[in-house]
Design an enzyme around this catalytic site. Structure first.
Site: not given
Length: 336
Positions: A132, A276
């Site tokens: 990411q 997360h």
């Protein structure tokens, strides 16, 4: 003040920074910078080196304790080695768990035999590990991964789906691009939008841009999504019978940041806070099942150089460790 004096002060500051570092770590520092392509300005070098050394000490102490049998996983100074814990936490997305109570959950009951080991990678349900980068897009990769698995189940074809499509376009459902986002909202976007593009037609850029979704390029559709009731038993049944599941975890600890391999257990991990998003792709145990070394297998979005080639084993059957069963969902794709 003359330029020569300023130069002397600057050089003194650099010299002090160099002297304050541990010379025995010089070679490791240079190797680490090359491995992760780290380039700093003269001012940054000393600051980043100091942070890196603190993280190196933390990791080495943990691994000494691992050798002494005090924990079940090892750590390493990976690409996050020059970040403080506060800097890493900025990469996480706080998810309002309290809002989940307002949503209807699907209660999966364990009926009959469930396999002792599940790994959907071996059955073709899971695409390669992604990174990411600096964008807080874990939620997009988690949601895309769950859809990839269900589309494979339906069609027999594994297609890497576009996290960038979700980053750019799901603001309509309340997500905020590279700032923050939720799995549920990402799945809702795909459902209401009528499709999601593939990575090949809508590649990942690691930053938010204007929505460029084209329906003619849609590579996946879902008919809705289901939220799993907040127990490990329900989660185990879901991952065994459905496929990869989108989940949230508490990843706010240095032990998570620098995880290398083994079964992750962090005493400070919270079960009622998740920040997360990852993809749950299986479960199992190490050694004898009676030893209690059970684990969940998750796919992260921090690249292949993090953890076990991008994966982690998290303690299973330990009171919902790190909240892995707190925020879990999967997409529905309809009949084949």
């Amino acid at each position: 003040m003359g330029s020569a004096v300023w130069l002397a002060i600057l050089c003194l500051g650099v010299a002090e920074a160099i002297q304050s570092s541990d010379p025995s770590l010089d070679f490791e520092w240079q190797e680490w910078k090359i491995k992760y392509n780290k380039i700093y300005s003269l001012k940054e070098e000393g600051q980043k080196r100091a942070v890196w050394e603190e993280n190196m000490k933390l990791v080495k102490q943990h691994n000494i304790e691992y050798d002494q049998g005090k924990n079940n996983f090892t750590m390493e100074v990976n690409g996050f080695g020059d970040m403080t814990s506060e800097e890493f936490r900025k990469k996480l997305t706080d998810i309002p768990v309290q809002n989940l109570r307002k949503k209807k959950s699907i209660h999966h009951r364990i009926v009959g035999y469930l396999p002792k080991f599940v790994d959907w990678r071996r059955r073709g349900y899971v695409t390669s590990v992604k990174n990411q980068g600096t964008c807080n897009s874990c939620w997009a990769f988690s949601a895309a991964g769950a859809i990839e698995g269900q589309m494979f189940r339906k069609t027999g074809r594994l297609v890497s789906l576009s996290a960038q499509n979700l980053v750019d376009c799901s603001r309509t459902e309340g997500n905020h691009g590279c700032s923050s986002g939720h799995i549920f909202r990402a799945l809702k976007y795909v459902w209401r939008n009528g499709g999601l593009e593939a990575e090949s037609t809508y590649p990942y850029k690691g930053r938010e841009g204007h929505c460029q979704y084209l329906s003619k390029h849609s590579a996946a559709r879902i008919t809705g999504f289901s939220i799993i009731s907040r127990t490990e038993e329900a989660l185990m049944h879901a991952v065994a019978t459905i496929g990869p599941i989108s989940v949230g975890i508490d990843a706010s600890h240095e032990s998570f940041t620098f995880y290398r391999e083994g079964i992750y257990y962090e005493p400070k991990c919270r079960s009622n806070t998740v920040n997360h998003a990852v993809l749950l792709v299986g479960y199992g145990y190490e050694g004898r099942e009676s030893d209690g070394r059970k684990y969940w297998l998750i796919k992260n979005s921090h690249g292949k150089e993090w953890g076990m080639n991008g994966y982690m084993k998290i303690a299973r059957g330990m009171n919902n460790h790190c909240g892995i069963a707190t925020y879990a969902a999967y997409p529905r794709v309809g009949a084949a």
